[in-house]
Design a protein around this motif. Structure first.
Motif, PDB file in Angstrom:
ATOM      1  N   LEU A 140       0.837  -1.207   0.000  1.00  0.00           N
ATOM      2  CA  LEU A 140       0.000   0.000   0.000  1.00  0.00           C
ATOM      3  C   LEU A 140       0.869   1.254   0.000  1.00  0.00           C
ATOM      4  CD1 LEU A 140      -2.832   1.227   0.161  1.00  0.00           C
ATOM      5  CD2 LEU A 140      -2.684   1.082   2.654  1.00  0.00           C
ATOM      6  N   LEU A 141       1.926   1.233   0.833  1.00  0.00           N
ATOM      7  CA  LEU A 141       2.844   2.373   0.894  1.00  0.00           C
ATOM      8  C   LEU A 141       3.532   2.593  -0.442  1.00  0.00           C
ATOM      9  CD1 LEU A 141       4.335   4.555   2.504  1.00  0.00           C
ATOM     10  CD2 LEU A 141       6.012   2.825   3.175  1.00  0.00           C
ATOM     11  N   LEU A 142       3.942   1.491  -1.071  1.00  0.00           N
ATOM     12  CA  LEU A 142       4.631   1.578  -2.356  1.00  0.00           C
ATOM     13  C   LEU A 142       3.728   2.188  -3.421  1.00  0.00           C
ATOM     14  CD1 LEU A 142       7.122   0.924  -4.065  1.00  0.00           C
ATOM     15  CD2 LEU A 142       6.142  -1.326  -4.509  1.00  0.00           C
ATOM     16  N   LEU A 143       2.479   1.704  -3.467  1.00  0.00           N
ATOM     17  CA  LEU A 143       1.534   2.222  -4.453  1.00  0.00           C
ATOM     18  C   LEU A 143       1.244   3.700  -4.213  1.00  0.00           C
ATOM     19  CD1 LEU A 143      -0.962  -0.777  -4.632  1.00  0.00           C
ATOM     20  CD2 LEU A 143       0.629  -0.051  -6.431  1.00  0.00           C
ATOM     21  N   THR A 144       1.138   4.085  -2.925  1.00  0.00           N
ATOM     22  CA  THR A 144       0.875   5.474  -2.575  1.00  0.00           C
ATOM     23  C   THR A 144       2.042   6.364  -2.968  1.00  0.00           C
ATOM     24  OG1 THR A 144      -0.451   4.749  -0.687  1.00  0.00           O
ATOM     25  CG2 THR A 144       0.285   7.034  -0.673  1.00  0.00           C
ATOM     26  N   ALA A 145       3.276   5.853  -2.710  1.00  0.00           N
ATOM     27  CA  ALA A 145       4.486   6.641  -2.963  1.00  0.00           C
ATOM     28  C   ALA A 145       4.804   6.768  -4.442  1.00  0.00           C
ATOM     29  CB  ALA A 145       5.673   6.014  -2.232  1.00  0.00           C
ATOM     30  N   CYS A 146       4.105   6.032  -5.278  1.00  0.00           N
ATOM     31  CA  CYS A 146       4.371   6.082  -6.718  1.00  0.00           C
ATOM     32  C   CYS A 146       3.501   7.113  -7.429  1.00  0.00           C
ATOM     33  CB  CYS A 146       4.155   4.697  -7.337  1.00  0.00           C
ATOM     34  SG  CYS A 146       5.462   3.525  -6.934  1.00  0.00           S
ATOM     35  N   VAL A 175       5.575  14.370   1.840  1.00  0.00           N
ATOM     36  CA  VAL A 175       6.324  14.951   0.716  1.00  0.00           C
ATOM     37  C   VAL A 175       6.270  16.477   0.771  1.00  0.00           C
ATOM     38  CG1 VAL A 175       6.359  15.236  -1.800  1.00  0.00           C
ATOM     39  CG2 VAL A 175       6.051  12.956  -0.803  1.00  0.00           C
ATOM     40  N   TYR A 176       5.085  17.018   1.050  1.00  0.00           N
ATOM     41  CA  TYR A 176       4.942  18.475   1.114  1.00  0.00           C
ATOM     42  C   TYR A 176       5.727  19.048   2.292  1.00  0.00           C
ATOM     43  CZ  TYR A 176       2.811  23.071   0.647  1.00  0.00           C
ATOM     44  OH  TYR A 176       2.620  24.411   0.450  1.00  0.00           O
ATOM     45  N   GLY A 177       5.768  18.306   3.388  1.00  0.00           N
ATOM     46  CA  GLY A 177       6.560  18.729   4.549  1.00  0.00           C
ATOM     47  C   GLY A 177       8.038  18.830   4.200  1.00  0.00           C
ATOM     48  N   PHE A 178       8.529  17.846   3.460  1.00  0.00           N
ATOM     49  CA  PHE A 178       9.919  17.874   2.995  1.00  0.00           C
ATOM     50  C   PHE A 178      10.153  19.119   2.134  1.00  0.00           C
ATOM     51  CE2 PHE A 178      12.125  13.558   3.395  1.00  0.00           C
ATOM     52  CZ  PHE A 178      11.473  13.266   4.583  1.00  0.00           C
ATOM     53  N   ALA A 179       9.184  19.402   1.247  1.00  0.00           N
ATOM     54  CA  ALA A 179       9.309  20.560   0.355  1.00  0.00           C
ATOM     55  C   ALA A 179       9.370  21.865   1.148  1.00  0.00           C
ATOM     56  CB  ALA A 179       8.147  20.583  -0.630  1.00  0.00           C
ATOM     57  N   PRO A 222      19.245  -0.300   7.634  1.00  0.00           N
ATOM     58  CA  PRO A 222      19.375   1.104   7.223  1.00  0.00           C
ATOM     59  C   PRO A 222      18.706   1.390   5.890  1.00  0.00           C
ATOM     60  CG  PRO A 222      21.472   0.225   7.997  1.00  0.00           C
ATOM     61  CD  PRO A 222      20.545  -0.934   7.852  1.00  0.00           C
ATOM     62  N   LEU A 223      18.759   0.428   4.962  1.00  0.00           N
ATOM     63  CA  LEU A 223      18.127   0.625   3.657  1.00  0.00           C
ATOM     64  C   LEU A 223      16.620   0.739   3.804  1.00  0.00           C
ATOM     65  CD1 LEU A 223      20.156  -1.869   1.446  1.00  0.00           C
ATOM     66  CD2 LEU A 223      20.289   0.618   1.429  1.00  0.00           C
ATOM     67  N   VAL A 224      16.040  -0.103   4.670  1.00  0.00           N
ATOM     68  CA  VAL A 224      14.593  -0.085   4.896  1.00  0.00           C
ATOM     69  C   VAL A 224      14.173   1.269   5.472  1.00  0.00           C
ATOM     70  CG1 VAL A 224      12.716  -1.091   6.249  1.00  0.00           C
ATOM     71  CG2 VAL A 224      14.422  -2.576   5.187  1.00  0.00           C
ATOM     72  N   VAL A 275      12.568   7.866   3.213  1.00  0.00           N
ATOM     73  CA  VAL A 275      13.024   9.250   3.383  1.00  0.00           C
ATOM     74  C   VAL A 275      13.573   9.800   2.073  1.00  0.00           C
ATOM     75  CG1 VAL A 275      14.662  10.742   4.585  1.00  0.00           C
ATOM     76  CG2 VAL A 275      13.549   8.879   5.817  1.00  0.00           C
ATOM     77  N   LEU A 276      14.435   9.026   1.430  1.00  0.00           N
ATOM     78  CA  LEU A 276      15.041   9.474   0.182  1.00  0.00           C
ATOM     79  C   LEU A 276      14.015   9.556  -0.943  1.00  0.00           C
ATOM     80  CD1 LEU A 276      18.413   7.502   0.301  1.00  0.00           C
ATOM     81  CD2 LEU A 276      17.937   9.830   1.030  1.00  0.00           C
ATOM     82  N   TRP A 277      13.040   8.647  -0.934  1.00  0.00           N
ATOM     83  CA  TRP A 277      11.998   8.683  -1.961  1.00  0.00           C
ATOM     84  C   TRP A 277      11.094   9.897  -1.769  1.00  0.00           C
ATOM     85  CZ3 TRP A 277      11.527   7.044  -6.564  1.00  0.00           C
ATOM     86  CH2 TRP A 277      10.280   6.970  -7.204  1.00  0.00           C
ATOM     87  N   ALA A 278      10.807  10.240  -0.498  1.00  0.00           N
ATOM     88  CA  ALA A 278       9.991  11.426  -0.225  1.00  0.00           C
ATOM     89  C   ALA A 278      10.716  12.685  -0.691  1.00  0.00           C
ATOM     90  CB  ALA A 278       9.683  11.522   1.269  1.00  0.00           C
ATOM     91  N   LEU A 279      12.030  12.730  -0.495  1.00  0.00           N
ATOM     92  CA  LEU A 279      12.809  13.872  -0.954  1.00  0.00           C
ATOM     93  C   LEU A 279      12.766  13.967  -2.474  1.00  0.00           C
ATOM     94  CD1 LEU A 279      14.794  16.177  -0.611  1.00  0.00           C
ATOM     95  CD2 LEU A 279      16.638  14.496  -0.426  1.00  0.00           C
ATOM     96  N   TYR A 280      12.927  12.840  -3.140  1.00  0.00           N
ATOM     97  CA  TYR A 280      12.873  12.799  -4.603  1.00  0.00           C
ATOM     98  C   TYR A 280      11.522  13.297  -5.110  1.00  0.00           C
ATOM     99  CZ  TYR A 280      12.010  10.717  -9.173  1.00  0.00           C
ATOM    100  OH  TYR A 280      11.642  10.513 -10.472  1.00  0.00           O
ATOM    101  N   GLN A 281      10.446  12.836  -4.458  1.00  0.00           N
ATOM    102  CA  GLN A 281       9.110  13.241  -4.906  1.00  0.00           C
ATOM    103  C   GLN A 281       8.828  14.706  -4.604  1.00  0.00           C
ATOM    104  OE1 GLN A 281       5.783  10.668  -4.203  1.00  0.00           O
ATOM    105  NE2 GLN A 281       6.536   9.467  -5.919  1.00  0.00           N
TER     106      GLN A 281
END
Length: 269
Positions: A15-21, A38-42, A129-131, A136-142
């Motif tokens: 579910l998280l993966l589908l949402t993050a895509c 994502v908006y918080g990161f922005a 660490p990868l998990v 975090v890194l994907w949210a930054l990318y988005q």
């Protein structure tokens, strides 16, 4: 119970993966939990954009994120090092049980688990660490690709939301990606085809994406991978590891020579 928990965890991850895509624009009125993250990161990137320079905000935020993940990355590096050191022993055990029957598999796994315990190695620790860092890194990318106010503005020679016309950022991102993988591979006692191939494939992959993605995203990859290179040199310097390994081998050789010399003297007497 464990099976039920695993199914719930897998469903949650899916579910998280589908949402993050998602690819739609993220705004302050977005209600989806992931979009809010994502908006918080922005917003943090905008806060760090001193002088209104989004490029500065991207650089500083990438450094902050990488620094925050440093303890976890240190765990991953140390775990990977220990795994690399015992790989020759694991191969010996695997060669000892070439048969594919259930009993041989069981005995082999028992010996490998015993080896892990003796060397205080957890083969799954390197994945933790990868998990943690991937969301975090994907949210930054988005944040860089889906939030409108991060797509505009000029920094140095490029537009944040446009492709780098000089290809400098994609090339730098590819170079630092290669250096990061190469330094990690260099310290390994043994190298496998998969690790070697990925060392050369990933930079090409990053280069292609960097050429086709917005310069702001390419800038993130440059800073992130440059930080990774620095981190590796500080926490797992391959040249120091190799020197320490060679020194250890030399000590063992000196002990053998001293023993042989003592035996020769004893025989003469």
């Amino acid at each position: 119970m464990k099976k039920k928990f695993s199914l719930i965890a897998m469903a949650g991850a899916a579910l998280l993966l589908l949402t993050a895509c998602g690819t739609t624009a993220v705004t302050s009125s977005s209600t989806n939990l992931w979009d809010q993250i994502v908006y918080g990161f922005a917003q943090v990137i905008r806060f760090l954009s001193f002088g209104g320079l989004t490029g500065v905000g991207i650089i500083l935020f990438t450094i902050v994120i990488r620094a925050a993940l440093l303890p976890l990355m240190n765990i991953q590096i140390k775990s990977s090092q220990r795994m690399q050191e015992i790989q020759p022993e694991i191969k010996k055990i695997q060669a000892k049980y070439p048969s594919k029957d259930m009993e041989s598999r069981r005995l082999m796994n028992e010996e490998i688990q015993k080896l892990y315990a003796e060397n205080k190695v957890n083969p799954y620790m390197g994945c933790l660490p990868l998990v943690v860092q991937m969301p975090v890194l994907w949210a930054l990318y988005q944040a860089l690709s889906r939030v409108d106010f991060l797509k505009h503005g000029t920094f140095l020679w490029f537009e944040i939301g446009a492709k780098d016309p000089t290809f400098i950022l994609p090339i730098l991102a590819a170079v630092f990606t290669f250096l990061s993988s190469y330094l990690m591979m260099k310290s390994a006692p043994e190298r496998n085809a998969m690790t070697t191939s990925m060392t050369y494939i990933m930079p090409i992959f990053i280069l292609i994406m960097g050429v086709n993605f917005a310069a702001g995203i390419a800038l993130y990859w440059v800073i992130s991978n440059a930080f990774q290179v620095l981190q590796t040199m500080l926490l797992a310097n391959p040249y120091k590891i190799i020197a320490a390994r060679e020194a250890k081998v030399q000590v063992e050789k000196d002990k053998i020579k001293a023993r042989e010399k003592a035996l020769k003297k004893a025989r003469k007497k």
